[in-house]
Design a protein around this motif. Structure first.
Motif, PDB file in Angstrom:
ATOM      1  N   PHE A  82      62.913 -78.012  73.144  1.00 50.64           N
ATOM      2  CA  PHE A  82      63.579 -79.096  73.880  1.00 50.64           C
ATOM      3  C   PHE A  82      62.621 -79.873  74.780  1.00 50.64           C
ATOM      4  CE2 PHE A  82      67.774 -76.430  74.184  1.00 50.64           C
ATOM      5  CZ  PHE A  82      68.076 -76.732  72.871  1.00 50.64           C
ATOM      6  N   GLY A  83      62.908 -81.166  74.919  1.00 51.33           N
ATOM      7  CA  GLY A  83      62.203 -81.995  75.893  1.00 51.33           C
ATOM      8  C   GLY A  83      63.113 -83.080  76.440  1.00 51.33           C
ATOM      9  N   ALA A  84      62.694 -83.677  77.546  1.00 47.25           N
ATOM     10  CA  ALA A  84      63.423 -84.782  78.167  1.00 47.25           C
ATOM     11  C   ALA A  84      62.485 -85.969  78.290  1.00 47.25           C
ATOM     12  CB  ALA A  84      63.933 -84.379  79.546  1.00 47.25           C
ATOM     13  N   GLN A  85      62.983 -87.169  78.018  1.00 43.80           N
ATOM     14  CA  GLN A  85      62.111 -88.343  78.060  1.00 43.80           C
ATOM     15  C   GLN A  85      62.121 -89.032  79.427  1.00 43.80           C
ATOM     16  OE1 GLN A  85      61.111 -90.847  74.960  1.00 43.80           O
ATOM     17  NE2 GLN A  85      61.717 -89.489  73.305  1.00 43.80           N
ATOM     18  N   ASN A  86      62.913 -88.503  80.340  1.00 47.37           N
ATOM     19  CA  ASN A  86      62.965 -89.068  81.688  1.00 47.37           C
ATOM     20  C   ASN A  86      63.339 -87.901  82.605  1.00 47.37           C
ATOM     21  OD1 ASN A  86      62.724 -91.472  83.257  1.00 47.37           O
ATOM     22  ND2 ASN A  86      64.944 -91.601  83.464  1.00 47.37           N
ATOM     23  N   PRO A  87      62.937 -87.947  83.876  1.00 43.35           N
ATOM     24  CA  PRO A  87      63.286 -86.810  84.750  1.00 43.35           C
ATOM     25  C   PRO A  87      64.670 -86.902  85.366  1.00 43.35           C
ATOM     26  CG  PRO A  87      61.786 -88.279  85.882  1.00 43.35           C
ATOM     27  CD  PRO A  87      61.977 -88.846  84.504  1.00 43.35           C
ATOM     28  N   SER A  88      65.542 -87.748  84.853  1.00 45.63           N
ATOM     29  CA  SER A  88      66.926 -87.787  85.349  1.00 45.63           C
ATOM     30  C   SER A  88      67.567 -86.403  85.326  1.00 45.63           C
ATOM     31  CB  SER A  88      67.779 -88.718  84.481  1.00 45.63           C
ATOM     32  OG  SER A  88      67.238 -90.004  84.442  1.00 45.63           O
ATOM     33  N   CYS A  89      67.149 -85.581  84.380  1.00 41.35           N
ATOM     34  CA  CYS A  89      67.767 -84.261  84.210  1.00 41.35           C
ATOM     35  C   CYS A  89      67.541 -83.342  85.409  1.00 41.35           C
ATOM     36  CB  CYS A  89      67.279 -83.593  82.930  1.00 41.35           C
ATOM     37  SG  CYS A  89      65.485 -83.461  82.818  1.00 41.35           S
ATOM     38  N   ILE A  90      66.467 -83.589  86.175  1.00 41.57           N
ATOM     39  CA  ILE A  90      66.293 -82.747  87.378  1.00 41.57           C
ATOM     40  C   ILE A  90      66.846 -83.446  88.622  1.00 41.57           C
ATOM     41  CG2 ILE A  90      64.297 -81.491  86.464  1.00 41.57           C
ATOM     42  CD1 ILE A  90      62.589 -83.142  88.546  1.00 41.57           C
ATOM     43  N   MET A 108      58.710 -82.597  79.706  1.00 35.39           N
ATOM     44  CA  MET A 108      59.473 -83.595  80.460  1.00 35.39           C
ATOM     45  C   MET A 108      58.559 -84.774  80.770  1.00 35.39           C
ATOM     46  SD  MET A 108      61.850 -83.320  83.892  1.00 35.39           S
ATOM     47  CE  MET A 108      60.521 -83.283  85.097  1.00 35.39           C
ATOM     48  N   GLN A 109      59.016 -85.976  80.401  1.00 43.16           N
ATOM     49  CA  GLN A 109      58.295 -87.180  80.793  1.00 43.16           C
ATOM     50  C   GLN A 109      58.558 -87.459  82.275  1.00 43.16           C
ATOM     51  OE1 GLN A 109      58.253 -89.425  76.436  1.00 43.16           O
ATOM     52  NE2 GLN A 109      59.076 -90.516  78.191  1.00 43.16           N
ATOM     53  N   LEU A 110      57.534 -87.901  82.964  1.00 42.42           N
ATOM     54  CA  LEU A 110      57.694 -88.188  84.391  1.00 42.42           C
ATOM     55  C   LEU A 110      58.383 -89.527  84.616  1.00 42.42           C
ATOM     56  CD1 LEU A 110      54.385 -86.910  86.006  1.00 42.42           C
ATOM     57  CD2 LEU A 110      56.437 -85.638  85.349  1.00 42.42           C
ATOM     58  N   SER A 111      58.372 -90.386  83.594  1.00 41.81           N
ATOM     59  CA  SER A 111      59.111 -91.641  83.701  1.00 41.81           C
ATOM     60  C   SER A 111      59.361 -92.180  82.304  1.00 41.81           C
ATOM     61  CB  SER A 111      58.359 -92.679  84.553  1.00 41.81           C
ATOM     62  OG  SER A 111      57.046 -92.887  84.072  1.00 41.81           O
ATOM     63  N   TYR A 112      60.363 -93.044  82.197  1.00 39.23           N
ATOM     64  CA  TYR A 112      60.702 -93.659  80.915  1.00 39.23           C
ATOM     65  C   TYR A 112      60.816 -95.168  81.131  1.00 39.23           C
ATOM     66  CZ  TYR A 112      62.955 -94.645  76.454  1.00 39.23           C
ATOM     67  OH  TYR A 112      63.244 -95.137  75.209  1.00 39.23           O
ATOM     68  N   ASN A 113      59.744 -95.875  80.883  1.00 33.33           N
ATOM     69  CA  ASN A 113      59.675 -97.353  80.982  1.00 33.33           C
ATOM     70  C   ASN A 113      59.750 -97.866  82.418  1.00 33.33           C
ATOM     71  OD1 ASN A 113      59.601 -97.089  78.232  1.00 33.33           O
ATOM     72  ND2 ASN A 113      61.477 -98.226  77.822  1.00 33.33           N
ATOM     73  N   ASN A 114      60.698 -97.310  83.209  1.00 35.51           N
ATOM     74  CA  ASN A 114      60.917 -97.785  84.585  1.00 35.51           C
ATOM     75  C   ASN A 114      60.251 -96.853  85.600  1.00 35.51           C
ATOM     76  OD1 ASN A 114      62.595 -99.588  83.353  1.00 35.51           O
ATOM     77  ND2 ASN A 114      64.417 -99.062  84.538  1.00 35.51           N
ATOM     78  N   GLN A 115      60.276 -97.268  86.854  1.00 36.08           N
ATOM     79  CA  GLN A 115      59.936 -96.376  87.959  1.00 36.08           C
ATOM     80  C   GLN A 115      60.959 -95.250  88.019  1.00 36.08           C
ATOM     81  OE1 GLN A 115      57.278 -96.683  90.216  1.00 36.08           O
ATOM     82  NE2 GLN A 115      57.930 -94.681  90.975  1.00 36.08           N
ATOM     83  N   SER A 116      60.484 -94.008  88.168  1.00 40.48           N
ATOM     84  CA  SER A 116      61.401 -92.881  88.391  1.00 40.48           C
ATOM     85  C   SER A 116      61.144 -92.331  89.787  1.00 40.48           C
ATOM     86  CB  SER A 116      61.155 -91.787  87.346  1.00 40.48           C
ATOM     87  OG  SER A 116      59.970 -91.078  87.658  1.00 40.48           O
ATOM     88  N   LEU A 117      61.792 -91.234  90.115  1.00 43.59           N
ATOM     89  CA  LEU A 117      61.502 -90.582  91.401  1.00 43.59           C
ATOM     90  C   LEU A 117      60.098 -89.996  91.404  1.00 43.59           C
ATOM     91  CD1 LEU A 117      64.861 -88.715  92.135  1.00 43.59           C
ATOM     92  CD2 LEU A 117      64.054 -90.898  93.064  1.00 43.59           C
ATOM     93  N   LEU A 118      59.481 -89.886  90.215  1.00 48.99           N
ATOM     94  CA  LEU A 118      58.211 -89.159  90.105  1.00 48.99           C
ATOM     95  C   LEU A 118      57.009 -90.056  89.813  1.00 48.99           C
ATOM     96  CD1 LEU A 118      59.453 -86.174  87.858  1.00 48.99           C
ATOM     97  CD2 LEU A 118      59.686 -86.473  90.333  1.00 48.99           C
ATOM     98  N   ALA A 119      57.216 -91.091  88.987  1.00 52.33           N
ATOM     99  CA  ALA A 119      56.075 -91.879  88.520  1.00 52.33           C
ATOM    100  C   ALA A 119      56.575 -93.203  87.953  1.00 52.33           C
ATOM    101  CB  ALA A 119      55.301 -91.109  87.451  1.00 52.33           C
ATOM    102  N   THR A 120      55.644 -94.037  87.546  1.00 50.65           N
ATOM    103  CA  THR A 120      55.994 -95.379  87.087  1.00 50.65           C
ATOM    104  C   THR A 120      56.018 -95.452  85.563  1.00 50.65           C
ATOM    105  OG1 THR A 120      54.860 -96.196  89.044  1.00 50.65           O
ATOM    106  CG2 THR A 120      55.405 -97.815  87.369  1.00 50.65           C
ATOM    107  N   GLY A 121      56.976 -96.237  85.048  1.00 50.42           N
ATOM    108  CA  GLY A 121      57.084 -96.429  83.606  1.00 50.42           C
ATOM    109  C   GLY A 121      56.280 -97.633  83.147  1.00 50.42           C
ATOM    110  N   CYS A 122      56.034 -97.696  81.843  1.00 51.46           N
ATOM    111  CA  CYS A 122      55.079 -98.669  81.317  1.00 51.46           C
ATOM    112  C   CYS A 122      55.591-100.111  81.330  1.00 51.46           C
ATOM    113  CB  CYS A 122      54.660 -98.271  79.912  1.00 51.46           C
ATOM    114  SG  CYS A 122      56.035 -98.178  78.751  1.00 51.46           S
ATOM    115  N   TYR A 123      56.856-100.333  81.717  1.00 49.07           N
ATOM    116  CA  TYR A 123      57.381-101.705  81.773  1.00 49.07           C
ATOM    117  C   TYR A 123      57.440-102.277  83.190  1.00 49.07           C
ATOM    118  CZ  TYR A 123      58.410-102.075  76.840  1.00 49.07           C
ATOM    119  OH  TYR A 123      58.282-102.173  75.485  1.00 49.07           O
ATOM    120  N   GLU A 124      57.064-101.484  84.198  1.00 50.53           N
ATOM    121  CA  GLU A 124      57.096-101.979  85.578  1.00 50.53           C
ATOM    122  C   GLU A 124      55.893-102.884  85.849  1.00 50.53           C
ATOM    123  OE1 GLU A 124      59.374-101.743  87.783  1.00 50.53           O
ATOM    124  OE2 GLU A 124      60.547 -99.928  87.393  1.00 50.53           O
TER     125      GLU A 124
END
Lengths: 335, 335
Positions: A82-90, A108-124
């Motif tokens: 299993f994996g997650a593409q965004n850290p929303s799960c935590i 677990m990806q630290l971000s998915y395209n957007n800014q997350s609580l952890l890191a920046t996504g590649c579309y920001e």
């Protein structure tokens, strides 16, 4: 052992696809459980997989450790990690890293395209690097044995994760931007740092990551792999097809917009082509995965190198990544 | 091996109590994680325990399988096994049984004093037996290896669980009603059925379950155990102290009223004595648990029987209860 391992898929799973995994001789696959789902929704996805594992025990089982590759081969089944593409799960709760690791989350990806609580996504437009929580969560992922995946993250954040993580990290599904300058593809700096730190790069077959899109030829794809190997070595290379088989276009909408906007975001697509693109004709589904062996041989890789790229490198990475920090899987099993 | 095992505690855990577990030589303890907490709140309790396991690795660790008893003894630590006193933790979702089992939940009561979605509690006027969902959940608990605990359930529901369950069940903390007719204590019919089916009865030291309450003497308590053994045998007997050390009275209020009422319910207490009762003077905390050995010898139990009651029976029950149905723990580990 010449394992066949796919570093990322997110298909609309069914008995048919599970049988194709077996027909293709796929020993293990890293599957995306969730994108923007919160913890409780993530658990609901795990429950769904548990029912599939119970229903088709002769085809699939849940993988937790690298030893499950041998079990998969010995019993003629596919191990599903299993994996997650965004850290929303935590959510905003670092304690959920260990809980989800116990439930089998191995990437677990630290971000998915957007800014997350952890890191920046590649579309920001702005790239913060790792946030305060991001650094804490990477340390916790290192401790429990959950792989940091930066496939959808931005440049500075990815380099920051490479710097901060005490264990090798992965880009499970992307290609070199030098070959095809998509926003999701990776710079030579990132690819070089992955190679130097014992990380992994899984080459993607998702058309938006391919030069020529759906029309990309296998020879061009394999040639790109060969040039990456010439520049950075072969030990950190694997496949991460990003196969999204049988998914309706509503799913790519969910992937792109989740609940973060009320508008439409086309991500790698466009208003004219908003849906899932067609996969290349030479990779319809899991039955075709092994054909890449021939493509890699044709561009000059040795048999040993082909074995490494098609699964051997992932297998070695699994063995040192999924256990508690400081112990490899074998030591952990013997505890 | 003469293990010392407590079949139920719900203390206000601290380093001090963990050190008392070690001073008392307690090899394993079944701890209550939750009463009326929902799934997400239950996970938060697990996160709390994970932090304790990380902070005091020389004193405690999480138990998952019967083999952890030997690990506890070999490393001088106490194995902590999780349980829930009410099925609120699975909400209305049978899939959460397997998820919580994976996270280590090894015991779940089907009801706590009141009617639940699964069965009736011992304070209800009407006793439905197992509900439709109750029968399904017992079957699922049987499949994954989660022990059905009927300590706070009513007579008919308990007999129905004994009948429906394909694996032995437990009453982790209660005494014979024939000795002390408290609503929480158990009929001879229930105790006989536990004995006949390979279940377990953990004798409680919670004063409301004792003849004479806090003033109950150890000789009277051990004499009651001896009479139970004379009538039904010794193989199904253990200890489940129900120790609620250092808890404020707000916790017993939560246990009794959760969120099901806006009024006060005194449960086994009363308006005059609503709080936690004082434990008997001869059982202050875990350091005293081993003293029961002398009390059991004094009422005529053999050394072998004392060893069985103080932990041997629980150890055998753990070995056949915590694994997948049809496989014992050793076979499962060898899979």
């Amino acid at each position: 052992m010449s394992y066949l391992i796919d570093g990322l898929q997110y298909s609309n799973w069914s008995e048919g696809i599970f049988r194709q995994l077996r027909s293709g001789g796929v020993d293990a696959v890293h599957v995306t459980l969730v994108y923007h789902e919160n913890f409780r929704e993530t658990v609901a996805r795990i429950e769904c997989w548990n029912r599939w594992f119970e229903r088709w025990p002769d085809l699939i089982f849940q993988g937790f450790a690298a030893e499950d590759l041998a079990l998969a081969r010995a019993t003629g089944r596919t191990a599903v990690f299993f994996g997650a593409q965004n850290p929303s799960c935590i959510e905003d709760d670092i304690g959920l890293v260990q809980v989800l690791h116990r439930l089998g989350l191995r990437f677990m990806q630290l971000s998915y395209n957007n800014q997350s609580l952890l890191a920046t996504g590649c579309y920001e437009a702005e790239d913060t690097g790792l946030t305060r929580m991001g650094r804490e969560v990477v340390t916790e992922m290192n401790r429990v044995g959950m792989v940091v995946d930066m496939s959808h993250s931005s440049e500075r954040s990815t380099l920051a994760a490479l710097e901060h993580s005490t264990r090798p990290i992965a880009v499970t599904h992307a290609n070199p931007a030098a070959w095809h300058p998509a926003r999701r593809n990776k710079s030579d700096a990132v690819i070089g740092a992955l190679a130097e730190t014992g990380g992994m790069l899984g080459f993607s077959l998702y058309p938006h990551h391919l030069r020529g899109g759906s029309a990309c030829e296998m020879a061009d794809f394999c040639g790109m792999i060969a040039r990456t190997a010439e520049r950075h070595g072969t030990d950190f290379l694997g496949i991460g097809t990003d196969l999204c088989q049988d998914q309706p276009d509503s799913v790519v909408e969910w992937m792109r917009t989740g609940r973060w906007t009320k508008s439409v975001d086309f991500g790698e697509g466009s208003r004219e082509a908003p849906g899932f693109p067609d996969m290349p004709g030479w990779f319809r589904d899991n039955r075709d995965l092994g054909n890449l062996r021939g493509g890699l041989q044709a561009v000059g890789f040795s048999g040993e190198e082909v074995t490494a790229i098609m699964g051997g490198n992932w297998a070695r990475f699994f063995a040192t990544s999924f256990g508690t920090a400081g112990l490899d899987e074998v030591e952990r099993a013997a505890e």
